[in-house]
Design a protein around this motif. Structure first.
Motif, PDB file in Angstrom:
ATOM      1  N   ALA A 140       0.826  -1.203   0.000  1.00  0.00           N
ATOM      2  CA  ALA A 140       0.000   0.000   0.000  1.00  0.00           C
ATOM      3  C   ALA A 140       0.869   1.264   0.000  1.00  0.00           C
ATOM      4  N   VAL A 141       0.243   2.367  -0.372  1.00  0.00           N
ATOM      5  CA  VAL A 141       0.943   3.644  -0.527  1.00  0.00           C
ATOM      6  C   VAL A 141       0.410   4.656   0.478  1.00  0.00           C
ATOM      7  N   GLY A 142       1.309   5.287   1.195  1.00  0.00           N
ATOM      8  CA  GLY A 142       0.987   6.409   2.065  1.00  0.00           C
ATOM      9  C   GLY A 142       1.824   7.600   1.648  1.00  0.00           C
ATOM     10  N   LEU A 143       1.328   8.792   1.880  1.00  0.00           N
ATOM     11  CA  LEU A 143       2.040  10.000   1.463  1.00  0.00           C
ATOM     12  C   LEU A 143       2.172  10.974   2.630  1.00  0.00           C
ATOM     13  N   TYR A 144       3.351  11.551   2.748  1.00  0.00           N
ATOM     14  CA  TYR A 144       3.649  12.563   3.759  1.00  0.00           C
ATOM     15  C   TYR A 144       3.565  13.925   3.084  1.00  0.00           C
ATOM     16  N   TYR A 145       2.999  14.913   3.779  1.00  0.00           N
ATOM     17  CA  TYR A 145       2.906  16.275   3.247  1.00  0.00           C
ATOM     18  C   TYR A 145       3.073  17.261   4.389  1.00  0.00           C
ATOM     19  N   SER A 146       4.001  18.188   4.249  1.00  0.00           N
ATOM     20  CA  SER A 146       4.212  19.214   5.260  1.00  0.00           C
ATOM     21  C   SER A 146       3.242  20.367   5.041  1.00  0.00           C
ATOM     22  N   ASN A 147       2.501  20.716   6.079  1.00  0.00           N
ATOM     23  CA  ASN A 147       1.649  21.909   6.029  1.00  0.00           C
ATOM     24  C   ASN A 147       2.478  23.182   6.094  1.00  0.00           C
ATOM     25  N   VAL A 148       3.716  23.056   6.495  1.00  0.00           N
ATOM     26  CA  VAL A 148       4.616  24.187   6.652  1.00  0.00           C
ATOM     27  C   VAL A 148       5.428  24.366   5.373  1.00  0.00           C
ATOM     28  N   ASP A 149       5.734  25.613   5.036  1.00  0.00           N
ATOM     29  CA  ASP A 149       6.561  25.888   3.861  1.00  0.00           C
ATOM     30  C   ASP A 149       7.502  27.042   4.192  1.00  0.00           C
ATOM     31  N   TRP A 150       8.757  26.730   4.441  1.00  0.00           N
ATOM     32  CA  TRP A 150       9.723  27.740   4.837  1.00  0.00           C
ATOM     33  C   TRP A 150      10.273  28.554   3.677  1.00  0.00           C
ATOM     34  N   PHE A 178       0.134  14.292   7.481  1.00  0.00           N
ATOM     35  CA  PHE A 178       0.356  15.734   7.533  1.00  0.00           C
ATOM     36  C   PHE A 178       1.359  16.049   8.627  1.00  0.00           C
ATOM     37  N   ASP A 179       2.075  17.150   8.461  1.00  0.00           N
ATOM     38  CA  ASP A 179       3.061  17.558   9.451  1.00  0.00           C
ATOM     39  C   ASP A 179       3.003  19.074   9.606  1.00  0.00           C
ATOM     40  N   GLY A 180       2.981  19.530  10.829  1.00  0.00           N
ATOM     41  CA  GLY A 180       2.982  20.960  11.111  1.00  0.00           C
ATOM     42  C   GLY A 180       1.584  21.545  11.073  1.00  0.00           C
ATOM     43  N   SER A 181       1.460  22.742  11.594  1.00  0.00           N
ATOM     44  CA  SER A 181       0.139  23.359  11.644  1.00  0.00           C
ATOM     45  C   SER A 181       0.183  24.784  11.121  1.00  0.00           C
ATOM     46  N   TRP A 182      -0.986  25.350  11.012  1.00  0.00           N
ATOM     47  CA  TRP A 182      -1.160  26.723  10.550  1.00  0.00           C
ATOM     48  C   TRP A 182      -1.608  27.602  11.698  1.00  0.00           C
ATOM     49  N   PRO A 183      -1.500  28.915  11.522  1.00  0.00           N
ATOM     50  CA  PRO A 183      -1.959  29.817  12.576  1.00  0.00           C
ATOM     51  C   PRO A 183      -3.490  29.842  12.649  1.00  0.00           C
ATOM     52  N   LYS A 184      -3.983  30.326  13.758  1.00  0.00           N
ATOM     53  CA  LYS A 184      -5.427  30.351  13.997  1.00  0.00           C
ATOM     54  C   LYS A 184      -6.230  31.025  12.869  1.00  0.00           C
ATOM     55  N   PRO A 185      -5.780  32.144  12.284  1.00  0.00           N
ATOM     56  CA  PRO A 185      -6.586  32.766  11.221  1.00  0.00           C
ATOM     57  C   PRO A 185      -6.776  31.885   9.972  1.00  0.00           C
ATOM     58  N   ALA A 186      -5.973  30.846   9.836  1.00  0.00           N
ATOM     59  CA  ALA A 186      -6.085  29.956   8.670  1.00  0.00           C
ATOM     60  C   ALA A 186      -6.792  28.647   8.995  1.00  0.00           C
ATOM     61  N   TRP A 187      -7.242  28.485  10.228  1.00  0.00           N
ATOM     62  CA  TRP A 187      -7.780  27.206  10.665  1.00  0.00           C
ATOM     63  C   TRP A 187      -8.990  26.769   9.847  1.00  0.00           C
ATOM     64  N   GLY A 229     -10.807   6.343   2.212  1.00  0.00           N
ATOM     65  CA  GLY A 229     -10.290   5.215   2.974  1.00  0.00           C
ATOM     66  C   GLY A 229      -8.970   5.486   3.664  1.00  0.00           C
ATOM     67  N   ALA A 230      -8.426   6.677   3.506  1.00  0.00           N
ATOM     68  CA  ALA A 230      -7.101   6.989   4.053  1.00  0.00           C
ATOM     69  C   ALA A 230      -7.172   7.351   5.530  1.00  0.00           C
ATOM     70  N   LEU A 231      -6.131   6.975   6.243  1.00  0.00           N
ATOM     71  CA  LEU A 231      -5.921   7.400   7.616  1.00  0.00           C
ATOM     72  C   LEU A 231      -5.211   8.754   7.532  1.00  0.00           C
ATOM     73  N   PHE A 232      -5.661   9.717   8.327  1.00  0.00           N
ATOM     74  CA  PHE A 232      -5.055  11.051   8.305  1.00  0.00           C
ATOM     75  C   PHE A 232      -4.336  11.304   9.618  1.00  0.00           C
ATOM     76  N   ARG A 233      -3.040  11.527   9.535  1.00  0.00           N
ATOM     77  CA  ARG A 233      -2.257  11.870  10.725  1.00  0.00           C
ATOM     78  C   ARG A 233      -2.782  13.191  11.274  1.00  0.00           C
ATOM     79  N   ASN A 234      -2.894  13.293  12.581  1.00  0.00           N
ATOM     80  CA  ASN A 234      -3.524  14.471  13.160  1.00  0.00           C
ATOM     81  C   ASN A 234      -2.564  15.622  13.459  1.00  0.00           C
ATOM     82  N   ARG A 235      -1.342  15.529  13.051  1.00  0.00           N
ATOM     83  CA  ARG A 235      -0.409  16.618  13.335  1.00  0.00           C
ATOM     84  C   ARG A 235      -0.748  17.836  12.470  1.00  0.00           C
ATOM     85  N   GLY A 236      -1.201  18.890  13.095  1.00  0.00           N
ATOM     86  CA  GLY A 236      -1.581  20.083  12.369  1.00  0.00           C
ATOM     87  C   GLY A 236      -3.013  20.093  11.900  1.00  0.00           C
ATOM     88  N   THR A 237      -3.737  18.999  12.121  1.00  0.00           N
ATOM     89  CA  THR A 237      -5.130  18.924  11.669  1.00  0.00           C
ATOM     90  C   THR A 237      -6.090  18.780  12.831  1.00  0.00           C
TER      91      THR A 237
END
Length: 188
Positions: free
Chosen positions: A85-95, A150-159, A175-183
């Motif tokens: 099976a395939v899982g994907l990582y995505y950073s909510n943060v962008d430096w 998912f990794d990282g979170s956003w500020p409150k105004p973007a919630w 059917g995907a499991l969603f990591r709760n980091r930042g969500t």
């Protein structure tokens, strides 16, 4: 990698689509403002010749490299051929994204700059829409995904925008499991 994973008893893998530096390991249609060394400018070894940069709009993805392959797609295909099976990582943060400059670790962050949806509505909307489209791409272009990490979170105004993006992702990958980091409560 897929052959080794199968031999070692893996059932799935999670591969990085975009980390905090903002670079996408897949071809994205999204674009961002960036700076690059101007073609033809020289770097001096004695430090006296400046590096001349120019502002450009670019995809900032693997297709901008010499590799020019959809690495996420190739790995997803290889792993699925071995019934993994395939899982994907995505950073909510962008430096690297200048429109993401509310984060103190972003290279465009300026202390004391009141950056937000009220003061910079166009730029603020651009970072949200870029992520919405990138999440749509990874949830639509790679078949069934068992996890989105998912990794990282956003500020409150973007919630509220983050919630709508997560809901869109859940519709595209029910059917995907969603990591709760930042969500928050929208993760599993």
């Amino acid at each position: 990698w897929a052959a080794d994973a199968e031999r070692w008893g893996f059932k799935y893998f999670i591969f990085l689509t975009k980390h905090h530096d903002g670079f996408c390991m897949y071809p994205t249609k999204t674009r961002m403002l960036a700076y690059r060394r101007k073609p033809g400018s020289r770097t001096s070894y004695n430090g006296r010749m400046p590096i001349i940069t120019e502002q450009i709009e670019m995809h900032y993805d693997i297709m901008d490299t010499q590799f020019k392959h959809d690495l996420v797609g190739e790995l997803a295909t290889a792993f699925r051929k071995r019934n993994l099976a395939v899982g994907l990582y995505y950073s909510n943060v962008d430096w690297a994204d200048p429109n993401f400059r509310w984060d103190p670790l972003n290279v465009h962050y300026q202390k004391g700059d009141p950056y937000g949806p009220e003061t910079h509505p166009t730029e603020w909307k651009a970072f949200i829409e870029r992520q919405r489209e990138q999440i749509r791409e990874i949830c639509s272009n790679y078949g069934q995904v068992v996890e989105i990490s998912f990794d990282g979170s956003w500020p409150k105004p973007a919630w509220d925008d983050m919630i709508s993006i997560i809901k869109m992702a859940r519709q595209l990958q029910p059917g995907a499991l969603f990591r709760n980091r930042g969500t928050g409560a929208y993760g599993d």
